[in-house]
Design an enzyme around this catalytic site. Structure first.
Site, PDB file in Angstrom:
ATOM      1  N   SER A 151       0.788  -1.238   0.000  1.00  0.00           N
ATOM      2  CA  SER A 151       0.000   0.000   0.000  1.00  0.00           C
ATOM      3  C   SER A 151       0.812   1.275   0.000  1.00  0.00           C
ATOM      4  CB  SER A 151      -0.957   0.011   1.195  1.00  0.00           C
ATOM      5  OG  SER A 151      -2.049  -0.848   0.956  1.00  0.00           O
ATOM      6  N   LYS A 154       0.135   3.689  -2.744  1.00  0.00           N
ATOM      7  CA  LYS A 154      -0.931   4.691  -2.737  1.00  0.00           C
ATOM      8  C   LYS A 154      -0.402   6.121  -2.729  1.00  0.00           C
ATOM      9  CE  LYS A 154      -4.573   1.827  -0.631  1.00  0.00           C
ATOM     10  NZ  LYS A 154      -3.891   0.566  -0.336  1.00  0.00           N
ATOM     11  N   SER A 216      -5.890   3.205   4.418  1.00  0.00           N
ATOM     12  CA  SER A 216      -5.261   2.433   3.344  1.00  0.00           C
ATOM     13  C   SER A 216      -6.275   1.585   2.585  1.00  0.00           C
ATOM     14  CB  SER A 216      -4.144   1.541   3.915  1.00  0.00           C
ATOM     15  OG  SER A 216      -3.204   1.231   2.918  1.00  0.00           O
ATOM     16  N   LYS A 337       3.052   6.907   5.026  1.00  0.00           N
ATOM     17  CA  LYS A 337       2.198   5.826   4.525  1.00  0.00           C
ATOM     18  C   LYS A 337       2.745   4.467   4.903  1.00  0.00           C
ATOM     19  CE  LYS A 337      -1.417   4.361   2.497  1.00  0.00           C
ATOM     20  NZ  LYS A 337      -1.378   3.251   3.475  1.00  0.00           N
TER      21      LYS A 337
END
Length: 388
Positions: A151, A154, A216, A337
């Site tokens: 993720s 992203k 997420s 993140k």
């Protein structure tokens, strides 16, 4: 009667004691043969181990205290040079103590090398620290090797969402299509979801932005990609085109969310021949650099601990934020993140700006201790002024 030789008597005595179960601790023949020839005080100097060999002994060299291989990344501080005689041979030893003062003793000089022990991250398969302003790599470990990034992908998706908001007539209040059966099923999936698209609610770009950044959410990221480009395929092509525009030679995307095609296939969102997004730690850091510099609002948004989106709590899993388990006040971490899939392992791209220092971006990939190792990396960079 014949007299027994003294060695024979000793043998019999040992045999009897052994039969009786009496334990005997033998002393090595050379245990007491080390004699101090000279001792010289030195200016305390940092050393580290030269190889996997060697040990730390007490000052009379009669007892081993520790093996150097158990302290692979330890800096030893030497304050004395001691010459010991063993038989007819003299040998130079250093009296050394580790930084925590928990282990100290004599180490043969040939097992040590001058200088502090190199900083390492034991768990991360790839990692990097970058000066956010200049893009200079200040520390790295396998940073040019493209790896699955889960993720963390992203951040590219969110960059392109923000790009559309800031460079076109698109608005945060625009509605995003979320009725696709695959996306609905993904949100209901235990392993691939977490954020559910509820029927009857029209989700805005801003709502899905928070769902993707904080929680997420995979289906939110894919829906946003379709909103940006019109289709999943077109958006993934846009991700790769953006990477090429930035000259990121170790970045290739097949997914807007970071899920692998082996998971996306069941929802009808697999794309391309490769199974996973693969990006090097360095190129992840450069994507984060563009995101922070072009759209700095992400730093404020990245500090949000949790947020309600249409009744669902979107929880930020960055455990370096204030109030979280690995928070360190003076680091001032404000993003960015997290990511995880079984293939990619735990991944994290972080950023911090310690007072009096420059902002840094760190990336750790496939690291089961992603937060503690990120914190260690940040502290190492700042302690050694590598951010300058």
């Amino acid at each position: 009667m014949r007299k027994l030789h003294i060695k024979g008597l000793l043998f019999i005595a040992l045999a009897v004691l052994t039969v009786m179960g009496v334990g005997i601790q033998t002393v090595p023949a050379d245990a007491a043969t080390y004699k101090t020839v000279s001792t010289q005080s030195l200016k305390t100097t940092a050393y580290h181990k030269k190889s996997t060999k060697g040990a730390v002994y007490n000052q009379s060299h009669t007892r081993k205290i520790a093996n150097l291989k158990s302290y692979p990344n330890t800096t030893w501080y030497v304050s004395k040079k001691v010459v010991l005689r063993h038989g007819k041979t003299n040998a130079v030893y250093y009296y050394a103590v580790n930084g925590r003062h928990t282990v100290k003793g004599l180490i043969w000089h040939g097992y040590l090398k001058k200088g502090k022990a190199p900083f390492v991250l034991k768990k991360a398969k790839a990692a990097v620290a970058v000066n956010e302003e200049t893009g200079k790599v200040v520390w790295s470990k396998h940073a040019n090797t493209a790896r699955p990034i889960a993720s963390v992908s992203k951040i590219m998706t969110l960059y392109l969402v923000l790009q559309k908001i800031h460079t076109t007539s698109a608005k945060w209040s625009d509605h995003v299509k979320t009725s696709n059966k695959g996306l609905v099923a993904m949100g209901n999936s235990y392993s691939c979801g977490g954020f559910r698209f509820k029927s009857g609610h029209k989700y805005t770009v801003q709502e899905l932005y928070y769902a993707a950044l904080l929680d997420s959410s995979n289906n939110a990221a894919i829906a946003l990609g379709q909103w940006v480009s019109g289709s999943n395929a077109k958006f993934i092509n846009k991700m790769n085109a953006q990477a090429k525009h930035w000259n990121l030679g170790k970045a290739h995307f097949v997914s807007a969310s970071g899920l692998e095609n082996s998971d996306l296939r069941q929802f009808g969102y697999n794309y391309g021949s490769a199974n996973a997004n693969k990006v090097s730690a360095k190129d992840v850091a450069y994507i984060a650099q563009h995101l922070i510099q072009d759209y700095p609002q992400v730093l404020k948004d990245g500090q949000i601990g949790s947020k309600k989106v249409n009744g669902q709590t979107c929880y930020n899993y960055n455990n370096l934020l204030k109030g979280r388990k690995y928070y360190q006040a003076n680091l001032k971490v404000d993003g960015l993140k997290t990511g995880y899939t079984p293939l990619a392992g735990y991944c994290f791209v972080g950023t911090a700006k310690k007072s009096g220092h420059n902002r840094i971006i760190t990336v750790v990939l496939h690291d089961e201790d992603e937060f503690t190792e990120t914190r260690s990396l940040m502290n190492y960079v700042y302690k050694n002024n590598l951010d300058k």
